[in-house]
Design an enzyme around this catalytic site. Structure first.
Site, PDB file in Angstrom:
ATOM      1  N   HIS A   9     -69.198  20.242  78.612  1.00 14.70           N
ATOM      2  CA  HIS A   9     -67.753  20.115  78.862  1.00 14.70           C
ATOM      3  C   HIS A   9     -67.360  21.170  79.886  1.00 14.70           C
ATOM      4  CE1 HIS A   9     -63.487  19.503  76.964  1.00 14.70           C
ATOM      5  NE2 HIS A   9     -63.408  19.792  78.260  1.00 14.70           N
ATOM      6  N   HIS A  11     -65.392  21.343  83.780  1.00 11.73           N
ATOM      7  CA  HIS A  11     -64.732  20.715  84.941  1.00 11.73           C
ATOM      8  C   HIS A  11     -65.110  21.545  86.161  1.00 11.73           C
ATOM      9  CE1 HIS A  11     -62.057  18.347  82.249  1.00 11.73           C
ATOM     10  NE2 HIS A  11     -62.241  19.389  81.447  1.00 11.73           N
ATOM     11  N   HIS A 189     -61.620  13.129  76.611  1.00 12.47           N
ATOM     12  CA  HIS A 189     -60.891  14.204  75.938  1.00 12.47           C
ATOM     13  C   HIS A 189     -59.972  13.533  74.905  1.00 12.47           C
ATOM     14  CE1 HIS A 189     -62.159  16.648  79.281  1.00 12.47           C
ATOM     15  NE2 HIS A 189     -61.383  17.660  78.990  1.00 12.47           N
ATOM     16  N   GLU A 192     -57.178  17.328  71.691  1.00 17.78           N
ATOM     17  CA  GLU A 192     -57.002  18.705  72.185  1.00 17.78           C
ATOM     18  C   GLU A 192     -55.561  19.088  71.851  1.00 17.78           C
ATOM     19  OE1 GLU A 192     -57.130  19.175  76.466  1.00 17.78           O
ATOM     20  OE2 GLU A 192     -57.447  21.346  76.348  1.00 17.78           O
ATOM     21  N   ASP A 270     -65.225  24.557  79.525  1.00 16.04           N
ATOM     22  CA  ASP A 270     -64.053  23.825  80.015  1.00 16.04           C
ATOM     23  C   ASP A 270     -63.722  24.197  81.470  1.00 16.04           C
ATOM     24  OD1 ASP A 270     -62.140  21.866  79.688  1.00 16.04           O
ATOM     25  OD2 ASP A 270     -60.817  23.020  78.381  1.00 16.04           O
ATOM     26  N   ASP A 271     -62.934  25.258  81.656  1.00 13.86           N
ATOM     27  CA  ASP A 271     -62.528  25.716  82.997  1.00 13.86           C
ATOM     28  C   ASP A 271     -62.735  27.224  83.060  1.00 13.86           C
ATOM     29  OD1 ASP A 271     -61.135  23.132  84.034  1.00 13.86           O
ATOM     30  OD2 ASP A 271     -60.319  23.452  82.036  1.00 13.86           O
TER      31      ASP A 271
HETATM   32  N1  ADE Z   1     -58.689  19.147  83.055  1.00 13.26           N
HETATM   33  C1  ADE Z   1     -59.283  20.339  83.213  1.00 13.26           C
HETATM   34  N2  ADE Z   1     -59.326  20.979  82.036  1.00 13.26           N
HETATM   35  C2  ADE Z   1     -58.758  20.183  81.108  1.00 13.26           C
HETATM   36  C3  ADE Z   1     -58.506  20.277  79.716  1.00 13.26           C
HETATM   37  N3  ADE Z   1     -58.832  21.352  78.993  1.00 13.26           N
HETATM   38  N4  ADE Z   1     -57.888  19.249  79.117  1.00 13.26           N
HETATM   39  C4  ADE Z   1     -57.524  18.186  79.808  1.00 13.26           C
HETATM   40  N5  ADE Z   1     -57.736  18.039  81.106  1.00 13.26           N
HETATM   41  C5  ADE Z   1     -58.350  19.032  81.761  1.00 13.26           C
HETATM   42 ZN    ZN Z   2     -61.747  19.692  79.472  1.00 16.09          ZN
END
Ligand code: ADE
Ligand code: ZN
Length: 330
Positions: A9, A11, A189, A192, A270-271
Site C-alpha cells: 500500500h 502511492h 481503499h 479508512e 501509504d504516503d
Molecule cells: N491517495 C493517496 N493516499 C490516500 C489515502 N490514504 N486514502 C485515499 N486516497 C489516497
Molecule cells: Zn492509500
C-alpha cells in the site's frame, strides 16, 4: 536491517519528499506557493483525508516528464530497500496527471524506467497498480482504463483511492468488471474514513481480493468474521492513520486487536513523504507504541508476502517467506 517485507500500500506520488519537489519545480519551471522545504513541511498538518489530498494533488504539479517519474520511483525504491522492502506493489494515480496534460505513456514509461531494473539496482521486485480516483466520475475511470490498454503488460491490477466518504464502491462496478475481463487483479481503499458497508460492497460488487486500510471493519463483528474466514488481506498504514486522524494516537491503533481476531493484516506506509515514515519506520513505530513482540512482527512480514500478487512466481514468494523465517532480530 529491518525484517524483509513486501510493501502493498504505497502511492508513488506520496513519496515526493520536499527536497525532490523543489528540485523538480526548478527543473520544470513550476512555481510552488512555498518559500522553501521548511515552509512546505509546515503545511504537513492534516485534519483529515481531504486536507492531505489537497496538498498531495497540489504538489503533483512538479511531475511533468518521464525523467521526473523515474527519479521519483528511484528515490522511493532506494529508501524502501534500506528498510527491508523486498517486493513493492506500487499505486499510481493517472487521472491526476492526465488532468494536467501529462499523458499515460509519460507516467507509465517514466515509472518503468526505474521499476524495470529495480531488482538489479535495489534488490526490490515491483508491480504497478493503477488507481481510479473515486471522487471523479465512473466515465472518467472507464476512459482511464482505456488509456492504459497499451501498457497492460506493466500493470498487475487496479485500485480505488482519493476521497472516500460519499463515493461508495458501487459507483465503479462497470470499470471493475472491465478490469477483471482484462485479467487485472482488483483492490480498493475501503473503511479508512468510510463505513464498514463500503468494505462489504468492495468485496461483493467490485470483487476485490485485498482491502486497503479496512480499519473500520472492527465496527462489524460479522464483517470481521467474514474477512477472517475468507483470508482477505488488509493493507494497514498505521502512521497514515495517526496523521489523518483516523486514530488519535498510535497507542490506540486497533492493529493488536485485529491480529488477535485472526485478520490477515499487513503494515505499509501509504504516503511516506507526508506521514513521517517508510515501511520499516511503520514497523518500528507499531513495535514501540503497541508493544508488538518478535513473533507478531514476523507474522506481519509473513502476511505481506502471503498477500502479495506473486501467483506468477510462487518460487519467489517461497524465497521471500524463507527470508522472513530466517530473520534474526537484533
Ligand atoms: N491517495 C493517496 N493516499 C490516500 C489515502 N490514504 N486514502 C485515499 N486516497 C489516497
Ligand atoms: Zn492509500
Amino acid at each position: 536491517m529491518s525484517i524483509p517485507k513486501a510493501e502493498l500500500h504505497l502511492h508513488i506520488e506520496g513519496t515526493l519528499e520536499p527536497e525532490l519537489a523543489f528540485e523538480l519545480a526548478t527543473r520544470n519551471g513550476v512555481e510552488l506557493p512555498y518559500a522553501d522545504t521548511d515552509e512546505l513541511r509546515k503545511a504537513y498538518r492534516f485534519e483529515d483525508l481531504q486536507s492531505f489530498l489537497n496538498l498531495y494533488y497540489e504538489l503533483m504539479a512538479v511531475l511533468r516528464t518521464e525523467r521526473d517519474f523515474e527519479d521519483l520511483a528511484n528515490a522511493y525504491l532506494a529508501r524502501a530497500a534500506a528498510q527491508g522492502v523486498r517486493h513493492a506493489e506500487i499505486f499510481f494515480d493517472p487521472q491526476a496527471h492526465l488532468a494536467r496534460g501529462v499523458d499515460m505513456g509519460t507516467v507509465v514509461e517514466g515509472l518503468w524506467r526505474a521499476l524495470g531494473d529495480s531488482e538489479a539496482r535495489h534488490g526490490v521486485s515491483t508491480q504497478l497498480i493503477l488507481c481510479f480516483l473515486r471522487d471523479e466520475s465512473a466515465e472518467s475511470a472507464l476512459e482511464t482504463l482505456d488509456a492504459a490498454k497499451p501498457y497492460l503488460d506493466r500493470i498487475v491490477g487496479v485500485g480505488l483511492d482519493s476521497a472516500e466518504v460519499g463515493h461508495p464502491p458501487v459507483k465503479f462496478r462497470e470499470v471493475y468488471e472491465a478490469a477483471a475481463a482484462l485479467g487485472l487483479r482488483r483492490v480498493a481503499h475501503a473503511g479508512e474514513e468510510g463505513p464498514p458497508s463500503y468494505i462489504v460492497e468492495a468485496l461483493d460488487v467490485l470483487g476485490v481480493e485485498r482491502i486497503d486500510h479496512g480499519l473500520r471493519c472492527m465496527e462489524s463483528p460479522e464483517l470481521v468474521a467474514r474477512l477472517v474466514r475468507d483470508r482477505i488481506p488488509l493493507t494497514l498504514c498505521p502512521l497514515s492513520n495517526v496523521r489523518l486522524r483516523t486514530v488519535d494516537v498510535l497507542g490506540d491503533h486497533p492493529l493488536p486487536a485485529m491480529l488477535d481476531a485472526g485478520l490477515l493484516c499487513t503494515v505499509n506506509s501509504d504516503d511516506p513523504a507526508y506521514f513521517g515514515g517508510y515501511a520499516g519506520d511503520n514497523f518500528d513505530a507499531v513495535r514501540l507504541a503497541l508493544g508488538l513482540g518478535e513473533e507478531r512482527l514476523r507474522e506481519l512480514a509473513r502476511n505481506s508476502f502471503v498477500a502479495a500478487f506473486l501467483e506468477h512466481d510462487e518460487e519467489r514468494r517461497a524465497r521471500y517467506l524463507s527470508e522472513v523465517e530466517a530473520y534474526e532480530f537484533g
